[in-house]
Motif scaffolding. Sequence first.
Motif, PDB file in Angstrom:
ATOM      1  N   GLY A 231     -75.789  62.209  68.525  1.00  0.00           N
ATOM      2  CA  GLY A 231     -75.561  63.603  68.875  1.00  0.00           C
ATOM      3  C   GLY A 231     -76.873  64.248  69.267  1.00  0.00           C
ATOM      4  N   TYR A 232     -76.838  65.143  70.253  1.00  0.00           N
ATOM      5  CA  TYR A 232     -78.067  65.768  70.761  1.00  0.00           C
ATOM      6  C   TYR A 232     -77.863  67.260  70.893  1.00  0.00           C
ATOM      7  N   ILE A 233     -78.758  68.020  70.272  1.00  0.00           N
ATOM      8  CA  ILE A 233     -78.738  69.472  70.377  1.00  0.00           C
ATOM      9  C   ILE A 233     -80.033  69.887  71.076  1.00  0.00           C
ATOM     10  N   PRO A 234     -79.968  70.231  72.363  1.00  0.00           N
ATOM     11  CA  PRO A 234     -81.178  70.547  73.128  1.00  0.00           C
ATOM     12  C   PRO A 234     -81.723  71.928  72.773  1.00  0.00           C
ATOM     13  N   GLU A 235     -82.971  72.148  73.134  1.00  0.00           N
ATOM     14  CA  GLU A 235     -83.594  73.444  72.882  1.00  0.00           C
ATOM     15  C   GLU A 235     -82.892  74.548  73.667  1.00  0.00           C
ATOM     16  N   PHE A 236     -82.524  74.242  74.908  1.00  0.00           N
ATOM     17  CA  PHE A 236     -81.863  75.221  75.766  1.00  0.00           C
ATOM     18  C   PHE A 236     -80.445  74.740  76.053  1.00  0.00           C
ATOM     19  N   PRO A 237     -79.434  75.349  75.424  1.00  0.00           N
ATOM     20  CA  PRO A 237     -78.057  74.896  75.620  1.00  0.00           C
ATOM     21  C   PRO A 237     -77.606  75.077  77.061  1.00  0.00           C
ATOM     22  N   VAL A 238     -76.844  74.115  77.539  1.00  0.00           N
ATOM     23  CA  VAL A 238     -76.293  74.186  78.896  1.00  0.00           C
ATOM     24  C   VAL A 238     -74.784  74.026  78.785  1.00  0.00           C
ATOM     25  N   LEU A 239     -74.067  75.126  78.976  1.00  0.00           N
ATOM     26  CA  LEU A 239     -72.611  75.098  78.894  1.00  0.00           C
ATOM     27  C   LEU A 239     -71.998  75.180  80.286  1.00  0.00           C
ATOM     28  N   TYR A 240     -70.730  74.792  80.358  1.00  0.00           N
ATOM     29  CA  TYR A 240     -69.982  74.964  81.607  1.00  0.00           C
ATOM     30  C   TYR A 240     -69.553  76.429  81.689  1.00  0.00           C
ATOM     31  N   PRO A 241     -69.987  77.152  82.696  1.00  0.00           N
ATOM     32  CA  PRO A 241     -69.748  78.599  82.729  1.00  0.00           C
ATOM     33  C   PRO A 241     -68.281  78.993  82.727  1.00  0.00           C
ATOM     34  N   MET A 242     -67.398  78.139  83.296  1.00  0.00           N
ATOM     35  CA  MET A 242     -65.993  78.525  83.425  1.00  0.00           C
ATOM     36  C   MET A 242     -65.090  77.837  82.395  1.00  0.00           C
ATOM     37  N   LEU A 243     -65.681  77.171  81.398  1.00  0.00           N
ATOM     38  CA  LEU A 243     -64.897  76.644  80.288  1.00  0.00           C
ATOM     39  C   LEU A 243     -65.009  77.588  79.100  1.00  0.00           C
ATOM     40  N   THR A 244     -63.914  77.739  78.367  1.00  0.00           N
ATOM     41  CA  THR A 244     -63.974  78.554  77.158  1.00  0.00           C
ATOM     42  C   THR A 244     -64.667  77.769  76.039  1.00  0.00           C
ATOM     43  N   VAL A 245     -64.955  78.463  74.962  1.00  0.00           N
ATOM     44  CA  VAL A 245     -65.577  77.812  73.799  1.00  0.00           C
ATOM     45  C   VAL A 245     -64.711  76.645  73.337  1.00  0.00           C
ATOM     46  N   TYR A 246     -63.415  76.876  73.192  1.00  0.00           N
ATOM     47  CA  TYR A 246     -62.538  75.813  72.700  1.00  0.00           C
ATOM     48  C   TYR A 246     -62.404  74.685  73.705  1.00  0.00           C
ATOM     49  N   GLU A 247     -62.403  75.025  74.989  1.00  0.00           N
ATOM     50  CA  GLU A 247     -62.307  73.983  76.015  1.00  0.00           C
ATOM     51  C   GLU A 247     -63.529  73.086  76.021  1.00  0.00           C
ATOM     52  N   HIS A 248     -64.696  73.605  75.626  1.00  0.00           N
ATOM     53  CA  HIS A 248     -65.875  72.747  75.489  1.00  0.00           C
ATOM     54  C   HIS A 248     -65.629  71.670  74.432  1.00  0.00           C
ATOM     55  N   LEU A 249     -65.048  72.069  73.308  1.00  0.00           N
ATOM     56  CA  LEU A 249     -64.777  71.106  72.249  1.00  0.00           C
ATOM     57  C   LEU A 249     -63.690  70.119  72.674  1.00  0.00           C
ATOM     58  N   GLU A 250     -62.692  70.613  73.388  1.00  0.00           N
ATOM     59  CA  GLU A 250     -61.639  69.727  73.881  1.00  0.00           C
ATOM     60  C   GLU A 250     -62.201  68.716  74.884  1.00  0.00           C
ATOM     61  N   PHE A 251     -63.136  69.166  75.712  1.00  0.00           N
ATOM     62  CA  PHE A 251     -63.781  68.275  76.676  1.00  0.00           C
ATOM     63  C   PHE A 251     -64.511  67.141  75.943  1.00  0.00           C
ATOM     64  N   ILE A 252     -65.264  67.488  74.897  1.00  0.00           N
ATOM     65  CA  ILE A 252     -65.975  66.475  74.104  1.00  0.00           C
ATOM     66  C   ILE A 252     -64.984  65.523  73.454  1.00  0.00           C
ATOM     67  N   ALA A 253     -63.914  66.072  72.897  1.00  0.00           N
ATOM     68  CA  ALA A 253     -62.914  65.234  72.234  1.00  0.00           C
ATOM     69  C   ALA A 253     -62.299  64.224  73.210  1.00  0.00           C
ATOM     70  N   ARG A 254     -62.027  64.672  74.428  1.00  0.00           N
ATOM     71  CA  ARG A 254     -61.454  63.768  75.433  1.00  0.00           C
ATOM     72  C   ARG A 254     -62.487  62.733  75.892  1.00  0.00           C
ATOM     73  N   ALA A 255     -63.725  63.183  76.065  1.00  0.00           N
ATOM     74  CA  ALA A 255     -64.777  62.271  76.527  1.00  0.00           C
ATOM     75  C   ALA A 255     -65.017  61.150  75.515  1.00  0.00           C
ATOM     76  N   TYR A 256     -64.956  61.478  74.221  1.00  0.00           N
ATOM     77  CA  TYR A 256     -65.185  60.502  73.160  1.00  0.00           C
ATOM     78  C   TYR A 256     -63.885  59.857  72.673  1.00  0.00           C
ATOM     79  N   ARG A 257     -62.764  60.262  73.264  1.00  0.00           N
ATOM     80  CA  ARG A 257     -61.450  59.745  72.888  1.00  0.00           C
ATOM     81  C   ARG A 257     -61.210  59.903  71.391  1.00  0.00           C
TER      82      ARG A 257
END
Length: 239
Positions: free
Chosen positions: A74-100
């Motif tokens: 797991g990596y937590i960068p100094e400067f977070p880079v989020l997807y501007p058009m994804l919601t907070v929950y969709e970010h977590l869903e994206f990670i869940a799908r990426a890691y299956r």
Amino acid sequence: MIDVRNMTKKYGKLTANDNLSLAVGGGELAVLLGPNGAGKSTLIKSVCGLLRFEGSITIGGYENHSTEAKRLLGYIPEFPVLYPMLTVYEHLEFIARAYRLEAWEDRAEDLLRRFELDDKKTKLGKELSKGMQQKVSVCCALLPCPRAVVFDEPLVGLDPHGIRELKILMSKLREEGCALLVSTHIIESMEDNWDVTYIMMKGKIVRVCRREELHEGQSLEDVYFDITEGHAPEEYPHE
């Protein structure tokens, strides 16, 4: 778990990291300290597979660019880079799908509650403050239950509640056998839980200090300033 051996990174004629070696075992919290320009960020990015380098870096025995290593890290960068058009929950869903991931929803909800984001789940990434973006970044990094986590200035931008919760989580991860590598300038924030500290100057690791080596009444801050502002350091011999 995190093993760096004879790693060198050059930018043209500039040597940012010069033949570095370090190791962080399971259940160990390693702190990476050094003044600006010491090469900490280059080392962190190399460990996380974001830069090319000479030498060897493995995560759990796997070459750090491999899929197996990325699943463990797991990596937590100094400067977070989020997807501007994804919601907070969709970010977590994206990670869940990426890691299956399976049955990840309860863990996601717990992380969101910890960092006071449970009422921000429908907020877009572009609508969040830097502090909230950092909290989302932490949640995304920890959702897959990594066995090694790299933090680059993790407390910068967090409010007092976020700092407290992140420190509690770091202690919990350490107790559960996770390997933690933390690069920070806020030395006092790590005084309670660190096991080993690597102090860098001019691209080299100039001192490796374990907690049990401190003299009575000596702090990590004392060691750091003795090395960086005291006499000329001698390079620490690595195992």
